[in-house]
Design a protein around this motif. Sequence first.
Motif, PDB file in Angstrom:
ATOM      1  N   ASP A 176       0.376  -1.448   0.374  1.00  0.00           N
ATOM      2  CA  ASP A 176       0.126   0.254  -0.299  1.00  0.00           C
ATOM      3  C   ASP A 176       0.386   0.993  -0.200  1.00  0.00           C
ATOM      4  N   ASN A 177       2.261   1.433   0.424  1.00  0.00           N
ATOM      5  CA  ASN A 177       2.901   2.230   0.513  1.00  0.00           C
ATOM      6  C   ASN A 177       4.312   2.783  -0.242  1.00  0.00           C
ATOM      7  N   ILE A 178       4.666   1.569  -1.524  1.00  0.00           N
ATOM      8  CA  ILE A 178       5.538   1.514  -1.944  1.00  0.00           C
ATOM      9  C   ILE A 178       4.861   1.211  -3.397  1.00  0.00           C
ATOM     10  N   GLU A 182       9.546   1.745  -7.034  1.00  0.00           N
ATOM     11  CA  GLU A 182      10.774   2.038  -6.504  1.00  0.00           C
ATOM     12  C   GLU A 182      11.053   0.946  -5.576  1.00  0.00           C
ATOM     13  N   ALA A 204       9.522   1.722   3.054  1.00  0.00           N
ATOM     14  CA  ALA A 204       7.312   1.301   2.678  1.00  0.00           C
ATOM     15  C   ALA A 204       7.335   2.377   4.157  1.00  0.00           C
ATOM     16  N   HIS A 207       6.921   6.556   3.917  1.00  0.00           N
ATOM     17  CA  HIS A 207       5.601   6.766   2.908  1.00  0.00           C
ATOM     18  C   HIS A 207       4.826   6.681   3.817  1.00  0.00           C
ATOM     19  N   SER A 208       4.724   5.833   5.077  1.00  0.00           N
ATOM     20  CA  SER A 208       3.288   5.603   5.488  1.00  0.00           C
ATOM     21  C   SER A 208       2.864   6.486   6.505  1.00  0.00           C
ATOM     22  N   PHE A 213       2.782  12.617   0.680  1.00  0.00           N
ATOM     23  CA  PHE A 213       2.732  10.944   0.026  1.00  0.00           C
ATOM     24  C   PHE A 213       1.629  10.276  -0.685  1.00  0.00           C
ATOM     25  N   ASP A 214       1.817  10.699  -2.267  1.00  0.00           N
ATOM     26  CA  ASP A 214       0.259  10.338  -2.958  1.00  0.00           C
ATOM     27  C   ASP A 214       0.673   8.680  -2.852  1.00  0.00           C
ATOM     28  N   SER A 215       0.643   7.635  -1.759  1.00  0.00           N
ATOM     29  CA  SER A 215       0.431   6.360  -1.878  1.00  0.00           C
ATOM     30  C   SER A 215       0.189   5.437  -2.694  1.00  0.00           C
ATOM     31  N   TYR A 217      -2.220   2.940  -1.866  1.00  0.00           N
ATOM     32  CA  TYR A 217      -3.241   2.697  -1.460  1.00  0.00           C
ATOM     33  C   TYR A 217      -4.183   4.014  -1.488  1.00  0.00           C
ATOM     34  N   SER A 218      -3.972   5.650  -1.351  1.00  0.00           N
ATOM     35  CA  SER A 218      -4.534   6.409  -1.559  1.00  0.00           C
ATOM     36  C   SER A 218      -5.071   6.993  -3.389  1.00  0.00           C
TER      37      SER A 218
END
Length: 228
Positions: A176-178, A182, A204, A207-208, A213-215, A217-218
Motif C-alpha cells: 500500500d505504501n511503495i 521504487e 514503505a 511513506h506510511s 506522499f500520494d501512496s 493505497y490513496s
Amino acid sequence: MEAVLSIGTHVIPHPRKKVETGGEDAFFVGGDGGGVFAIADGVSGWAEKNVNPALFSRELMANSSTFIKDEEVSQDPQILLMKAHAATSSIGSATVIVAMLEKTGTLKIASVGDCGLKVIRKGQVMFSTCPQEHYFDCPYQLSSEAIGQTSQDALVCTVNLMEGDMIVSGSDGFFDNIFDQEILGVINESLGTDEAAKALAELARKHSVDVTFDSPYSMEARSRGFDV
C-alpha cells in the motif's frame, strides 16, 4: 541443478499497534534451502473485542511451519493452509500468503486476502498476485469464525522461475505504501537479500507516515470514489 531461495526478511510493526509486543503480523521460512515461506497479517479489528490480533497470525504461521513435511501436504500450499488453519485454535483472523519452491524451479502460491507477492526478472515486474476483497479495504481472511474464508477460497497460482529471479512478498501495509518502480530501484541498489528486505520495509514505513506522499493505497481509494 536444484532451485533454491536466498531469503531476507524484515518486520516493522505498525507504530500505533503495540510495537512493544512485536506487532500483529507473523511469518516463517522453512523447507530445504528455504523453499517455503509464508506471511500472515493479523486483522487489527479484533483489538476492539479485547483480543490480541497477533495470536491468530502467529499460531497460523507456527502450524504452517509444523505441517511443511506432512505427507498429505505434498508441496501443495493450499493443503498446507487448510491443515494449518484447522489446527489454529486462537481467536482472530488474518490474511495470508504461502509460497513453495519446487526443486524444478516452479513457485506454487496460495493466498487468501491482500498479502502480496511479485516476481522480478531482469529489472521488470513479470508477475504479481491479485488481492481478494469483499469490497475496498475489506479483504478475504482466514478466521476462527465460521463466517470467514477457508483455504478453498485461496487464490492459487504457479510461476516458473528462472535463475536470477527475485521475489518480493509482504503484507498490504508494504504494498500500500511503495510503488513497483521504487521496489525495483531499491533492489537494484542493494547488496544482498537482507539489506534489500530492510531497505524496502524502511521505505514503505517512511511513506506510511508522510502525509504528503500520494501512496498506491490513496490512489486506489480515489479511483474507487473515496475522498482521501
